[in-house]
Design an enzyme around this catalytic site. Structure first.
Site, PDB file in Angstrom:
ATOM      1  N   ARG A   1      11.125  73.557 -27.722  1.00 56.90           N
ATOM      2  CA  ARG A   1      11.324  72.933 -26.410  1.00 56.90           C
ATOM      3  C   ARG A   1      10.058  72.622 -25.632  1.00 56.90           C
ATOM      4  O   ARG A   1       9.918  71.539 -25.076  1.00 56.90           O
ATOM      5  CB  ARG A   1      12.293  73.768 -25.557  1.00 56.90           C
TER       6      ARG A   1
ATOM      7  N   ASP B   1      17.950  75.822 -22.907  1.00 58.30           N
ATOM      8  CA  ASP B   1      17.084  74.678 -23.198  1.00 58.30           C
ATOM      9  C   ASP B   1      16.693  73.892 -21.943  1.00 58.30           C
ATOM     10  O   ASP B   1      15.565  73.439 -21.810  1.00 58.30           O
ATOM     11  CB  ASP B   1      17.752  73.758 -24.224  1.00 58.30           C
TER      12      ASP B   1
ATOM     13  N   SER C   1      27.838  72.382 -32.373  1.00 55.90           N
ATOM     14  CA  SER C   1      26.665  71.846 -31.710  1.00 55.90           C
ATOM     15  C   SER C   1      25.458  72.481 -32.397  1.00 55.90           C
ATOM     16  O   SER C   1      25.331  73.704 -32.451  1.00 55.90           O
ATOM     17  CB  SER C   1      26.702  72.219 -30.225  1.00 55.90           C
TER      18      SER C   1
HETATM   19  N1  ARG Z   1      20.707  80.111 -28.273  1.00 63.20           N
HETATM   20  C1  ARG Z   1      19.584  79.447 -28.854  1.00 63.20           C
HETATM   21  C2  ARG Z   1      18.489  79.316 -27.843  1.00 63.20           C
HETATM   22  O1  ARG Z   1      18.733  79.394 -26.673  1.00 63.20           O
HETATM   23  C3  ARG Z   1      19.959  78.147 -29.512  1.00 63.20           C
HETATM   24  C4  ARG Z   1      20.239  76.976 -28.630  1.00 63.20           C
HETATM   25  C5  ARG Z   1      20.760  75.869 -29.459  1.00 63.20           C
HETATM   26  N2  ARG Z   1      20.743  74.631 -28.768  1.00 63.20           N
HETATM   27  C6  ARG Z   1      21.612  73.653 -29.053  1.00 63.20           C
HETATM   28  N3  ARG Z   1      21.417  72.538 -28.415  1.00 63.20           N
HETATM   29  N4  ARG Z   1      22.588  73.798 -29.883  1.00 63.20           N
HETATM   30  O2  ARG Z   1      17.367  79.133 -28.205  1.00 63.20           O
END
Ligand code: ARG
Length: 422
Positions: A114, A143, A193
């Site tokens: 990110r 995110d 997802s």
């Molecule tokens: N829980 C994980 C994190 O916060 C994965 C996030 C996955 N993101 C997604 N857009 N599916 O790093």
């Protein structure tokens, strides 16, 4: 008789408003439904000129298709950038050295990507003279925090638009909107997802939201089910220099190739599936499933090598530092100076983390079965029970006397008090 605004003046007003509010937005574009709908939404709601940006972080998705789709949906320009090398060297490397795992389980794969995405958004926005950046994160995850915090730290003048967080559409409403606006909706699109890069694949939603249910086989793409893995073990020799993996089975490899290879070898052996309850920064507990074959192997081997070369005092303290580093990165504070402070300590331990680790992979299991290093402080002469031993056992007696002193005095005191009380 009241004043009647002529029709042409009204039209003029609307145009003027459009010109005043029109802006250029750089959108982090994956090619998926959310960010495709976001192109249309940004055009409609903000009359924005949308520039899209897709980064290659090793996710092995069709980047050409993303570009074509973006332009088809009316973006004014598309950037496709290969940042795999920058991702590995700038983000994965420090994470290996800090044994980066959130809550002891998650190798931070999505989290590490990110801040890099945010910095590229800012770079392209500055180059394009854009007033805003946009991303497809929801308001429920980590995110959004990681992207927003980094963008704001790098360029506070940029407006951040998060369409999915703002529009409040359900999935069904989104589909209807997509069809109306000519956004292709693929009917057999995965129910999960996902987010992926070289360091791992994150899988969420659908049946995975029920923490009592075992993730079905169709959730996985990188790791075979352990029951389907080969019936014989695979041994790997992973060599490290300065805390980083440099060769596999004696063959020197550039870090990217090494990670890709390990993803495949460990994945074939059913190694690298993670299934846990994770505490998101926004307070939600969520069931998270990951496939991180290379990360699982490298981190386990790295930790084991550290145990061979660092003192117990260093190891103890480093566990605290590692966990603080992981927490900082997970919670989106990549830009905080504390990360550099922690890395300064980590770095000073890593020049001894050089050596070779033998790993055994078998049907979903992973075990370090051998380790060697020129900096090893393992001393066979001290450890052995044979006649070679140089360890003076007599000294242990005096040591124990002093080591247990306070505990012994306290135990005696308790005993005495019990006797006098009865
Ligand atoms: N829980 C994980 C994190 O916060 C994965 C996030 C996955 N993101 C997604 N857009 N599916 O790093």
């Amino acid at each position: 008789m009241g004043y009647k605004r002529p029709k042409d003046i009204k039209t003029f007003h609307i145009r003027a408003e459009q010109i005043l509010t029109s802006m250029k937005v750089v959108l982090a574009y994956s090619g998926g439904l959310d960010t495709s709908v976001a192109i249309k939404w940004l055009q409609e709601k903000y009359q924005a000129e949308v520039v899209t940006l897709t980064l290659d972080l090793g996710q092995e998705e069709d980047l050409k298709a993303a570009e074509e789709k973006s332009l088809m949906l009316g973006s004014v320009k598309h950037y496709g950038l290969d940042v795999r090398e920058a991702f590995v060297r700038g983000y994965v490397f420090p994470s290996i050295r800090a044994n980066g795992l959130y809550e002891g389980k998650y190798p931070l794969s999505t989290a590490l990507g990110r801040p890099l995405i945010a910095s590229k958004l800012v770079e392209v926005a500055e180059k394009e003279g854009a007033q805003a950046v946009a991303h497809g994160c929801t308001g429920k995850g980590n995110d959004q925090v990681r992207l927003d915090v980094t963008v704001r730290a790098l360029n506070p003048a940029l407006k951040i638009i998060a369409p999915v967080r703002e529009w409040g559409l359900t999935r069904d409403q989104e589909m209807v909107y997509a069809r109306e606006k000519g956004v292709p909706v693929s009917p057999k699109k995965s129910i999960y997802s996902t987010d992926q890069n070289l360091w791992g694949r994150s899988i969420e939603s659908g049946v995975l939201e029920d923490p009592t249910v075992e993730p079905p086989a169709d959730a996985f793409e990188w790791v075979v089910r352990p029951e389907d893995a080969p019936d014989r073990p695979t041994y790997l020799k992973l060599a490290f220099e300065d805390g980083l993996p440099v060769s596999l089975d004696g063959v020197e490899l550039d870090p990217m190739t090494l990670i890709v290879k390990l993803n495949s070898i460990a994945g074939t052996n059913g190694v690298g599936i993670i299934d846990h309850i994770e505490d998101r920064l926004v307070g939600i507990k969520s069931r998270e499933v990951y496939e991180c074959p290379a990360a699982t192997v490298i981190l386990e081997a790295h930790r084991e090598l550290e145990k061979l070369v660092l003192t117990r005092h260093e190891l103890n303290f480093k566990r605290t530092v590692d966990s603080a580093w992981s927490e900082l990165v997970y919670t989106g504070l990549w830009v905080d100076p504390l990360r550099n402070d922690l890395e300064a300590f980590v770095q000073s331990t890593q020049n001894r983390v050089t050596g070779t680790v033998t790993v055994k992979l078998y049907k979903g299991g992973l075990r370090v079965v051998g380790r060697t290093s020129p900096y090893s402080i393992y001393d066979t002469k001290l450890a052995t029970y044979s006649s070679e031993s140089t360890y003076n056992q007599k000294l242990a007696e005096g040591f124990i006397e002093i080591w247990g002193l306070q505990s012994r005095v306290s135990a005696m005191r308790n005993k005495l008090q019990k006797v006098t009380a009865s």
